[in-house]
Design a protein around this motif. Sequence first.
Motif, PDB file in Angstrom:
ATOM      1  N   THR A 121       3.497  -2.701 -11.274  1.00 52.58           N
ATOM      2  CA  THR A 121       4.212  -2.108 -10.142  1.00 52.58           C
ATOM      3  C   THR A 121       4.556  -3.162  -9.103  1.00 52.58           C
ATOM      4  OG1 THR A 121       3.075   0.011 -10.469  1.00 52.58           O
ATOM      5  CG2 THR A 121       4.091  -0.369  -8.322  1.00 52.58           C
ATOM      6  N   LEU A 122       3.608  -4.032  -8.796  1.00 50.80           N
ATOM      7  CA  LEU A 122       3.847  -5.080  -7.808  1.00 50.80           C
ATOM      8  C   LEU A 122       4.958  -6.029  -8.255  1.00 50.80           C
ATOM      9  CD1 LEU A 122       0.140  -5.894  -6.882  1.00 50.80           C
ATOM     10  CD2 LEU A 122       1.850  -4.905  -5.344  1.00 50.80           C
ATOM     11  N   LYS A 123       4.980  -6.363  -9.532  1.00 52.88           N
ATOM     12  CA  LYS A 123       6.006  -7.265 -10.038  1.00 52.88           C
ATOM     13  C   LYS A 123       7.399  -6.681  -9.870  1.00 52.88           C
ATOM     14  CE  LYS A 123       3.075  -9.583 -13.468  1.00 52.88           C
ATOM     15  NZ  LYS A 123       2.806  -9.791 -14.922  1.00 52.88           N
ATOM     16  N   VAL A 124       7.520  -5.372 -10.079  1.00 55.72           N
ATOM     17  CA  VAL A 124       8.828  -4.729  -9.928  1.00 55.72           C
ATOM     18  C   VAL A 124       9.182  -4.561  -8.451  1.00 55.72           C
ATOM     19  CG1 VAL A 124      10.134  -2.615 -10.350  1.00 55.72           C
ATOM     20  CG2 VAL A 124       8.667  -3.551 -12.148  1.00 55.72           C
ATOM     21  N   MET A 125       8.234  -4.060  -7.658  1.00 53.91           N
ATOM     22  CA  MET A 125       8.506  -3.784  -6.255  1.00 53.91           C
ATOM     23  C   MET A 125       8.873  -5.048  -5.477  1.00 53.91           C
ATOM     24  SD  MET A 125       8.467  -0.627  -5.667  1.00 53.91           S
ATOM     25  CE  MET A 125       7.762   0.983  -6.015  1.00 53.91           C
ATOM     26  N   ARG A 126       8.372  -6.172  -5.899  1.00 58.37           N
ATOM     27  CA  ARG A 126       8.680  -7.416  -5.192  1.00 58.37           C
ATOM     28  C   ARG A 126      10.180  -7.708  -5.209  1.00 58.37           C
ATOM     29  NH1 ARG A 126       6.017 -13.463  -6.289  1.00 58.37           N
ATOM     30  NH2 ARG A 126       7.004 -14.479  -4.497  1.00 58.37           N
ATOM     31  N   ASN A 127      10.868  -7.265  -6.263  1.00 61.35           N
ATOM     32  CA  ASN A 127      12.303  -7.510  -6.357  1.00 61.35           C
ATOM     33  C   ASN A 127      13.099  -6.718  -5.329  1.00 61.35           C
ATOM     34  OD1 ASN A 127      11.908  -9.192  -8.600  1.00 61.35           O
ATOM     35  ND2 ASN A 127      12.003  -7.476 -10.025  1.00 61.35           N
ATOM     36  N   TYR A 128      12.497  -5.679  -4.764  1.00 58.76           N
ATOM     37  CA  TYR A 128      13.219  -4.796  -3.850  1.00 58.76           C
ATOM     38  C   TYR A 128      12.732  -4.916  -2.405  1.00 58.76           C
ATOM     39  CZ  TYR A 128      14.840  -2.610  -8.148  1.00 58.76           C
ATOM     40  OH  TYR A 128      15.410  -2.381  -9.363  1.00 58.76           O
ATOM     41  N   ALA A 129      11.730  -5.735  -2.167  1.00 56.35           N
ATOM     42  CA  ALA A 129      11.124  -5.837  -0.838  1.00 56.35           C
ATOM     43  C   ALA A 129      11.839  -6.878   0.010  1.00 56.35           C
ATOM     44  CB  ALA A 129       9.644  -6.196  -0.964  1.00 56.35           C
ATOM     45  N   SER A 130      11.631  -6.762   1.317  1.00 55.44           N
ATOM     46  CA  SER A 130      12.150  -7.769   2.239  1.00 55.44           C
ATOM     47  C   SER A 130      11.317  -9.045   2.075  1.00 55.44           C
ATOM     48  CB  SER A 130      12.032  -7.255   3.675  1.00 55.44           C
ATOM     49  OG  SER A 130      10.668  -7.166   4.057  1.00 55.44           O
ATOM     50  N   PRO A 131      11.802 -10.174   2.566  1.00 54.33           N
ATOM     51  CA  PRO A 131      11.029 -11.421   2.443  1.00 54.33           C
ATOM     52  C   PRO A 131       9.626 -11.308   3.043  1.00 54.33           C
ATOM     53  CG  PRO A 131      13.275 -11.914   3.086  1.00 54.33           C
ATOM     54  CD  PRO A 131      13.148 -10.418   3.130  1.00 54.33           C
TER      55      PRO A 131
END
Length: 251
Positions: A207-217
């Motif tokens: 989940t973290l690997k995917v969510m990182r692509n959509y998060a702000s810096p």
Amino acid sequence: MKKIAVLLMFATSAPLVAAAQAQQAGSNQQFQPPGQQIAQPQGRQGFSREPGQQFSGQGQTQQLSGQGNGMQSAQGDAAIAGWLLVGNLGEVEAGKLAEQRASNDDVKKFAREMVQVHSQLINQLSPVAGPYAAAGAQQNGGNQNGGGPNQLTAMGQGNFDLVRIKQQIGQQCVASTRQELESKQGSDFDKCYIGKQIGMHQEMLDTLKVMRNYASPQLQQMIAQATATTQQHLDHAKSLMHQLESKSSKS
């Protein structure tokens, strides 16, 4: 007379030829019942799989990453943080139970660490989650029977809030995990708890690997740290499971 006959033959066959040509031209078109129109797609429908985007529909796409304006970035980060809160709250609940009921000292120590570390992560995510933090807090020691209609305030009003639904799923998972663990004792409890920890941390890591692509810096930095911690917990849980299984085979 011959000219008149030829003209009559041409006049009779022309509509038939035109009809045949029209039928051939429309042979690849979908049948359209009288009085109805076939809806034509407007833009890209359904889910958008492009990084930095949420759902797309009616030819419009809502931005979810830090590449948009400040409001979009804050809303996207709030949704991501609210989603991630679910797994962390579940870890704390399972860890508290394992601290009380585990028979193996190493398992107890691991459970204590899970409560401490994931509580810290909850404290970091809650301010980012904004409106989703309150619903997540209900999961932590609140309703443990899977929630109810009141928790899905967006449902039935034309909205479909996936984060709220995810939080309700988390509440149901906490209840199911507690029920399963409470049915075990001794070494069976230890192996059941550690087995669930392996599964939960693997899911969180993905989940973290995917969510990182959509998060702000800014949120990406927090997710990167959480990813490293989650990987350590996963490796630790796998090591504990190996120890428990080796101990069982010797006894």
